[in-house]
Scaffold this motif. Structure first.
Motif, PDB file in Angstrom:
ATOM      1  N   ARG A   1       0.836  -1.197   0.000  1.00 13.21           N
ATOM      2  CA  ARG A   1       0.000   0.000   0.000  1.00 13.21           C
ATOM      3  C   ARG A   1       0.871   1.246   0.000  1.00 13.21           C
ATOM      4  O   ARG A   1       1.559   1.542   0.979  1.00 13.21           O
ATOM      5  CB  ARG A   1      -0.901   0.034   1.248  1.00 13.21           C
ATOM      6  CG  ARG A   1      -2.027  -0.985   1.207  1.00 13.21           C
ATOM      7  CD  ARG A   1      -3.103  -0.613   0.198  1.00 13.21           C
ATOM      8  NE  ARG A   1      -3.763   0.623   0.535  1.00 13.21           N
ATOM      9  CZ  ARG A   1      -4.928   0.700   1.174  1.00 13.21           C
ATOM     10  NH1 ARG A   1      -5.585  -0.397   1.494  1.00 13.21           N
ATOM     11  NH2 ARG A   1      -5.464   1.873   1.470  1.00 13.21           N
ATOM     12  N   GLY A   2       0.841   2.003  -1.085  1.00 10.00           N
ATOM     13  CA  GLY A   2       1.635   3.232  -1.170  1.00 10.00           C
ATOM     14  C   GLY A   2       0.874   4.445  -0.691  1.00 10.00           C
ATOM     15  O   GLY A   2       1.467   5.475  -0.349  1.00 10.00           O
ATOM     16  N   THR A   3      -0.460   4.344  -0.669  1.00 12.90           N
ATOM     17  CA  THR A   3      -1.290   5.436  -0.162  1.00 12.90           C
ATOM     18  C   THR A   3      -2.331   4.840   0.766  1.00 12.90           C
ATOM     19  O   THR A   3      -2.581   3.630   0.745  1.00 12.90           O
ATOM     20  CB  THR A   3      -2.022   6.184  -1.294  1.00 12.90           C
ATOM     21  OG1 THR A   3      -2.929   5.284  -1.935  1.00 12.90           O
ATOM     22  CG2 THR A   3      -1.046   6.750  -2.319  1.00 12.90           C
TER      23      THR A   3
ATOM     24  N   VAL B   1      10.633  -3.799  -4.005  1.00 17.42           N
ATOM     25  CA  VAL B   1       9.771  -3.105  -4.949  1.00 17.42           C
ATOM     26  C   VAL B   1       9.022  -2.016  -4.173  1.00 17.42           C
ATOM     27  O   VAL B   1       8.650  -2.217  -3.018  1.00 17.42           O
ATOM     28  CB  VAL B   1       8.765  -4.098  -5.587  1.00 17.42           C
ATOM     29  CG1 VAL B   1       7.721  -3.381  -6.429  1.00 17.42           C
ATOM     30  CG2 VAL B   1       9.508  -5.132  -6.415  1.00 17.42           C
ATOM     31  N   GLN B   2       8.835  -0.891  -4.810  1.00 18.15           N
ATOM     32  CA  GLN B   2       8.098   0.221  -4.219  1.00 18.15           C
ATOM     33  C   GLN B   2       6.614  -0.170  -4.050  1.00 18.15           C
ATOM     34  O   GLN B   2       6.023  -0.769  -4.950  1.00 18.15           O
ATOM     35  CB  GLN B   2       8.234   1.401  -5.208  1.00 18.15           C
ATOM     36  CG  GLN B   2       7.420   2.610  -4.918  1.00 18.15           C
ATOM     37  CD  GLN B   2       8.209   3.646  -4.132  1.00 18.15           C
ATOM     38  OE1 GLN B   2       9.356   3.414  -3.744  1.00 18.15           O
ATOM     39  NE2 GLN B   2       7.584   4.758  -3.885  1.00 18.15           N
ATOM     40  N   PRO B   3       5.983   0.150  -2.905  1.00 21.55           N
ATOM     41  CA  PRO B   3       4.549  -0.131  -2.767  1.00 21.55           C
ATOM     42  C   PRO B   3       3.760   0.453  -3.934  1.00 21.55           C
ATOM     43  O   PRO B   3       4.158   1.463  -4.507  1.00 21.55           O
ATOM     44  CB  PRO B   3       4.182   0.570  -1.451  1.00 21.55           C
ATOM     45  CG  PRO B   3       5.444   0.626  -0.675  1.00 21.55           C
ATOM     46  CD  PRO B   3       6.549   0.757  -1.687  1.00 21.55           C
TER      47      PRO B   3
ATOM     48  N   VAL C   1      15.238   7.731   0.962  1.00 21.68           N
ATOM     49  CA  VAL C   1      15.807   7.536  -0.364  1.00 21.68           C
ATOM     50  C   VAL C   1      15.150   6.350  -1.044  1.00 21.68           C
ATOM     51  O   VAL C   1      14.993   6.317  -2.260  1.00 21.68           O
ATOM     52  CB  VAL C   1      17.334   7.333  -0.273  1.00 21.68           C
ATOM     53  CG1 VAL C   1      17.917   6.954  -1.624  1.00 21.68           C
ATOM     54  CG2 VAL C   1      17.984   8.602   0.245  1.00 21.68           C
ATOM     55  N   GLY C   2      14.719   5.385  -0.276  1.00 16.39           N
ATOM     56  CA  GLY C   2      14.081   4.218  -0.871  1.00 16.39           C
ATOM     57  C   GLY C   2      15.090   3.139  -1.178  1.00 16.39           C
ATOM     58  O   GLY C   2      16.238   3.197  -0.743  1.00 16.39           O
ATOM     59  N   ALA C   3      14.647   2.173  -1.929  1.00 20.02           N
ATOM     60  CA  ALA C   3      15.424   0.949  -2.086  1.00 20.02           C
ATOM     61  C   ALA C   3      16.509   1.100  -3.142  1.00 20.02           C
ATOM     62  O   ALA C   3      16.272   1.605  -4.223  1.00 20.02           O
ATOM     63  CB  ALA C   3      14.508  -0.204  -2.450  1.00 20.02           C
TER      64      ALA C   3
END
Lengths: 440, 440
Positions: free
Chosen positions: A199-201, B220-222, B253-255
């Motif tokens: 969930r990004g939001t 991986v980004q949500p 910064v994230g992955a």
């Protein structure tokens, strides 16, 4: 802001603290939810139950750096009689096309990497020779230094049962599980979980935007020169800070002169960015109390819920208070008295719970405790008014700080609690038990 | 970051939690103070004692809306025999050129307005006819509606002693008093006091800028689609939120993929905005643990204090940890393990105290309490390692939530405490007393 029941109490009614607070809190409503990026939702209240869309972990994976093998190939392995297996390659975290591990084979596997087909268990690298042939190792050599590590043979010195060092798919949460309940306040661990399930939001009640302005022609901005009869504006700073502390996004407008037109146009200008307005000063019985004069004319008072009411409260400090709504959107407004201590105490008692109600929090009040009064003499209190004295609380005891004067801001800065003296008490002896509001 | 004593423990040394924490905290130093606007300094630590430059209040002023008079003129006044005085004008708050009050005269005065020359006391408007001639009033009519109120005559129905309803110059603080001590954390009341004495800026230790990055090619980004062998990055979100919660200005910064050059250049890019770097993942014994590999080559390791050290801690979760500094300015870096629960627990135990040390706070640790273990069965714990289990604490009891697995992020989101099982305990029975770290 909803159209609450009409307030029927007449202008001479002396409101109790509880009546006023109830009137205020039954009138304001939590803000409408919005969808926010995860990190923007920190500290906000979740509106819906969140269901898990994926298995977590999404696949069987290794909990160790080691070798993925078949159970039968390592059963009976020992330092004296190691199992010798052919290394077919590496399985790193994030690997997609997987090696197959056949009989007599091993895949070097990293923590978090998917268990490859054919493998049944994982032996940690510390139970092997790491492919170097020199007895047990303490770790793998970095791939950059030793790319050959992913081939050749490995000696395994201990057996491993089925699915040892394997984290099973869905062992954390399963698709369809409820991850978080509506009403949860999103702190770091809840944000971790939401991110982990992709969930990004998230839909939450936003932080209220609170506009703070102080009124008074005597007020001068700090760092400027004081003229005769002038004092520094402290309320707009203190209450902006207090609003942020309560969870709001707060805007300090600063001091507005005691002029009805200026005040009215300032408030009208601010309505576009306000979920709540807070003013200080101008609410008492003087001829220059322009907040009172100005605020009945802001916006459209014919709409339900509009309009302001000014009251006397059975309270010290903080007797004069205004409450209502302004503008076409009926933005709630709390008009606090202007003395710094009155303003601060009024904020703590009334504005902070409003901010937290707007956020949708369940627990909107400061915690209170019972404490023993530690004081050199009795505290006196006006009959019929609930008094809030500044105090310092520790270990079940509270000690008054400074006097009852509502201008004693130096003492306020040393206090961490409010001592509550009820309406029916005219004095409180040292050693008596009192109610204490903890401010920390 | 200072050049601490050389760390002499060899690579095989198993560090205790306390040894590691002490090494970290004796190495980092509070940030250099800067001058900040008052509201930007909220939550920061004051560096110098603040002395009051002015008297507060700066002049004798009225605590009520009323009339400034001479004592002799109202002595003996009653409803039957009121004192009748000539009103010479208004003294509003902020008035500069003051009226003089002579014998038989009164000046209408507002709360906070300076006591005019000649006047000795203030009678509240409620003790007068407000100039209307119809007995006691409850307040003044607004100046806009009744400008004549500032002239004519006023009937006073009660006497007032000298300096009644007058707040004396300096009764709050005096010039030269110490307003706040160095080391004070600036909350709303302290900001109120600083503004009140005219301080628009203040010297404090700033909030540290913390850069958080997670490493792992599997991340991986949500909101994106998971491929085979991939999981969502949660650590960068959780630890950014946790850093903000600790008081930092945090950047996510994230992955970053498991590639030495990418990681190294990412870290070098971030150094300009970092007072502290936090990474997750890549610190264990695997061949793809690139944090370990990359970080010994960032910046100039010949400078004192530079360089990173990777360690094993006698701790579960959180065994592998890296600590040191990077770049020409020796920015401290904590390299945490990559499992979400390990990363979060490591943050709580090590990074949060570092952030609070950088801020100059005295109290850098989470509070701990003793609690009774409420559990269905005994808790087991690996011998020789201090275990931190997630729990829920209330009323002196703590209940474990979820298992010991370091990937159980769903359980973490329900916890509000960490249960500490000491190194020498292999099991803890229900009913036993345990140490609990409160996370709330």
């Amino acid at each position: 802001m909803s159209s609450a029941e009409p307030r029927t109490a007449g202008p001479d009614h002396l409101w109790s603290v509880d009546e006023h607070l109830e009137d205020v809190l039954t009138t304001v409503r939590p803000l409408e939810p919005i969808e926010l990026q995860l990190l923007d939702a920190q500290g906000c209240v979740l509106v819906d139950d969140v269901t898990v869309p994926v298995f977590l972990p999404p696949f069987d994976n290794s909990s160790m750096d080691g070798y993925a093998v078949r159970v039968a190939d390592v059963s009976g392995a020992s330092e004296e009689f190691p199992a010798v297996l052919d290394v077919v390659g590496d399985v790193a975290a994030g690997s997609a096309g997987l090696l197959r591990v056949g009989p007599g084979q091993a895949a070097r596997i990293m923590t978090g990497a998917p268990l490859p087909p054919g493998a049944e268990t994982v032996v940690p690298v510390e139970w092997t020779d790491g492919g170097l042939g020199d007895g047990p190792v303490s770790g793998m050599r970095a791939r950059g230094l030793a790319p050959e590590g992913a081939g050749g043979q490995v000696r395994v010195y201990r057996p491993a049962g089925a699915r040892a060092h394997v984290r099973a798919k869905g062992s954390d949460v399963k698709a369809g599980d409820r991850a978080l309940e509506a009403g949860t306040v999103l702190g770091p661990p809840q944000i971790a979980l939401l991110a982990a399930i992709g969930r990004g939001t998230v839909r939450v009640r936003p932080r209220p935007r609170v506009v703070v302005l102080s009124t008074g022609s005597e007020l001068v901005q700090p760092d400027e020169q004081l003229g005769d009869g002038q004092i520094y504006d402290s309320n707009s700073f203190a209450l902006t800070a207090a609003a942020r502390d309560a969870g709001a996004i707060a805007y300090r407008v600063g001091a507005v002169a005691d002029d009805v037109d200026t005040l009215r146009s300032t408030i009208e200008d601010q309505l576009v960015r306000a979920d709540l307005l807070v003013t200080t000063g101008g609410v008492s019985v003087g001829a220059y109390d322009v907040v009172k004069e100005a605020l009945s004319h802001v916006g459209d008072e014919d709409e339900p819920g509009g309009g302001m009411e000014f009251r006397r409260l059975a309270m010290q400090p903080g007797k004069p208070q205004g409450f209502g709504s302004v503008g076409p959107d009926h933005i709630p407004l709390l008009a606090l008295p202007g003395n710094p201590v009155s303003a601060y105490v009024s904020f703590e008692l009334f504005v902070r719970p409003v901010i937290r109600t707007l956020m949708g929090l369940q627990d909107v009040h400061r915690p209170t405790v019972r404490a023993t009064l530690a004081a050199d003499g009795a505290l006196s209190s006006p009959k019929g008014r609930r008094q809030f004295l500044r105090g310092s609380y520790a270990d079940g005891e509270v000690r008054p700080i400074g006097g009852a004067g509502s201008h004693l801001v130096a003492a306020l800065a040393q206090a961490d609690a409010l001592i509550v003296v009820p309406e029916d008490a005219e004095s409180v002896e040292p050693g008596a038990e009192v109610e204490v509001v903890l401010l920390g």
